[in-house]
Design an enzyme around this catalytic site. Sequence first.
Site, mmCIF file in Angstrom:
data_model
loop_
_atom_site.group_PDB
_atom_site.id
_atom_site.type_symbol
_atom_site.label_atom_id
_atom_site.label_comp_id
_atom_site.label_asym_id
_atom_site.label_seq_id
_atom_site.Cartn_x
_atom_site.Cartn_y
_atom_site.Cartn_z
ATOM 1 N N VAL A 67 -18.389 13.882 -11.995
ATOM 2 C CA VAL A 67 -17.141 14.592 -12.300
ATOM 3 C C VAL A 67 -16.778 14.287 -13.750
ATOM 4 O O VAL A 67 -16.707 13.123 -14.147
ATOM 5 C CB VAL A 67 -16.003 14.157 -11.360
ATOM 6 C CG1 VAL A 67 -14.695 14.848 -11.738
ATOM 7 C CG2 VAL A 67 -16.372 14.453 -9.911
ATOM 8 N N ASN A 96 -9.379 25.870 -19.115
ATOM 9 C CA ASN A 96 -9.705 27.290 -19.254
ATOM 10 C C ASN A 96 -10.744 27.738 -18.232
ATOM 11 O O ASN A 96 -11.897 27.308 -18.292
ATOM 12 C CB ASN A 96 -10.227 27.550 -20.675
ATOM 13 C CG ASN A 96 -10.337 29.020 -20.990
ATOM 14 O OD1 ASN A 96 -10.940 29.768 -20.244
ATOM 15 N ND2 ASN A 96 -9.744 29.436 -22.105
ATOM 16 N N ASP A 121 -4.310 22.000 -16.133
ATOM 17 C CA ASP A 121 -3.732 21.565 -17.401
ATOM 18 C C ASP A 121 -3.091 20.203 -17.161
ATOM 19 O O ASP A 121 -2.000 20.106 -16.603
ATOM 20 C CB ASP A 121 -2.697 22.581 -17.888
ATOM 21 C CG ASP A 121 -2.053 22.178 -19.208
ATOM 22 O OD1 ASP A 121 -2.416 21.112 -19.743
ATOM 23 O OD2 ASP A 121 -1.186 22.933 -19.697
ATOM 24 N N ASN A 148 -12.802 11.784 -19.584
ATOM 25 C CA ASN A 148 -12.958 12.126 -20.991
ATOM 26 C C ASN A 148 -11.758 12.850 -21.579
ATOM 27 O O ASN A 148 -11.493 12.739 -22.773
ATOM 28 C CB ASN A 148 -14.208 13.005 -21.165
ATOM 29 C CG ASN A 148 -14.232 13.701 -22.509
ATOM 30 O OD1 ASN A 148 -14.517 13.091 -23.530
ATOM 31 N ND2 ASN A 148 -13.916 15.003 -22.514
ATOM 32 N N TYR A 215 -0.596 7.489 -29.174
ATOM 33 C CA TYR A 215 -2.018 7.621 -28.865
ATOM 34 C C TYR A 215 -2.674 6.249 -28.784
ATOM 35 O O TYR A 215 -3.419 5.950 -27.841
ATOM 36 C CB TYR A 215 -2.703 8.472 -29.934
ATOM 37 C CG TYR A 215 -4.197 8.559 -29.795
ATOM 38 C CD1 TYR A 215 -4.779 9.414 -28.859
ATOM 39 C CD2 TYR A 215 -5.040 7.787 -30.595
ATOM 40 C CE1 TYR A 215 -6.159 9.493 -28.730
ATOM 41 C CE2 TYR A 215 -6.414 7.864 -30.474
ATOM 42 C CZ TYR A 215 -6.962 8.718 -29.539
ATOM 43 O OH TYR A 215 -8.326 8.787 -29.407
ATOM 44 N N LYS A 219 -4.613 4.410 -25.497
ATOM 45 C CA LYS A 219 -5.993 3.935 -25.515
ATOM 46 C C LYS A 219 -6.069 2.434 -25.237
ATOM 47 O O LYS A 219 -7.042 1.947 -24.651
ATOM 48 C CB LYS A 219 -6.652 4.278 -26.855
ATOM 49 C CG LYS A 219 -6.871 5.772 -27.053
ATOM 50 C CD LYS A 219 -7.738 6.372 -25.949
ATOM 51 C CE LYS A 219 -7.988 7.845 -26.129
ATOM 52 N NZ LYS A 219 -8.882 8.426 -25.089
ATOM 53 N N VAL A 248 -16.076 10.861 -33.607
ATOM 54 C CA VAL A 248 -17.189 11.717 -33.224
ATOM 55 C C VAL A 248 -16.806 13.135 -33.639
ATOM 56 O O VAL A 248 -15.636 13.517 -33.554
ATOM 57 C CB VAL A 248 -17.454 11.657 -31.703
ATOM 58 C CG1 VAL A 248 -18.555 12.632 -31.292
ATOM 59 C CG2 VAL A 248 -17.825 10.237 -31.277
ATOM 60 N N SER A 250 -15.722 16.525 -33.291
ATOM 61 C CA SER A 250 -15.109 17.221 -32.156
ATOM 62 C C SER A 250 -13.800 17.860 -32.593
ATOM 63 O O SER A 250 -13.284 17.590 -33.681
ATOM 64 C CB SER A 250 -14.835 16.244 -30.999
ATOM 65 O OG SER A 250 -13.820 15.319 -31.365
#
Length: 339
Positions: A67, A96, A121, A148, A215, A219, A248, A250
């Site tokens: 998953v 989406n 969402d 993720n 943020y 984390k 990374v 992205s």
Amino acid sequence: MESLIQVQDVVQRFIREQPCWTTFLLALGSFNALRIIYQTLSVVLQTFVLPGTSLKRFGAKKGAWAVVTGATDGIGKEFAMQLGKAGFNVLLVARNPATLAATAGEIEQKYKVQTGTFSIDFAAATEEKYTALGEVLTGLDVGVLVNNVGKSHNMPAYLVDTPRDEMRDIVEINVNATLRVTYAILPGMVKNKRGLILNIGSFAGAIPSPMLATYSGTKAFLSTFSSALGEEVKKDGIIVENVNTYFVVSKLSKIRKSSLLIPTPAPYVRSVLSKVGLACGAAFSGRPNTSTPYWSHALLDYAMTLVGIPSLFIRYTHNLHIDIRRRALRKLEREAKAQ
């Protein structure tokens, strides 16, 4: 032979002539040197030589499911693709429906495994939505969970200048979604006595990041949550890892060009899946159940551990974010004038 004996005699005489405190300092220095050599060799071996736990332990090619949240772009999509390639059926979870369907179709076509999708969402997920996700998961033999999905600030900002809805969304996506999805899947893993939970963390969780305070705090939560949960379920054959990540390429990082320190998603994900169970660059960081597997991230993490002055990195990060905000505001001004 005589010359060696003479050298030995000279060394012994020198040591005897020194005061006790000098001998103590010499012994202490030797111990620290040996400790650093041992730690460095351990980090190098884990990062570049030793293989991680095989994904077959978690049900690869045996009908088990993986998953992945935030599974239609960047790191999340790459996890879904590589886990499909490894032989897992894949349940993709993202917002989406169209991109979910496209990604699922791509995985099925390339790797001949089963896929499923669930649209949600996480920033505005209701209790009904989480219940529906739990129902989809019922009956699936989930061997791997990749938490993720994540959100950062639109640009660095002091807390007093951060929009309240942005703070709320960051907490809902980075913290609550991880808790709720893990809570739904964990009982099955405990029952089957095997499982892998990868929580995609950040250097911002290890080093407090001024102007990304919300943020950074979320984390840091992932780090302590992974440490606590990993200890709880170790007896059940479940591995929990906080995957410590620098930048990374992205959408989340807003970085488009790769470099030695900034990989594209494919090599980054390969490193994570090939080093399961190894701490690599985080081996001596004092953060249990944390892994920094990508080689340049690992070396950076270990170097920061050796320096051992968090305040230095906090000040550097603060100045960096001041500069990033200044450039972002200038860009917005240029775009406004161009309209």
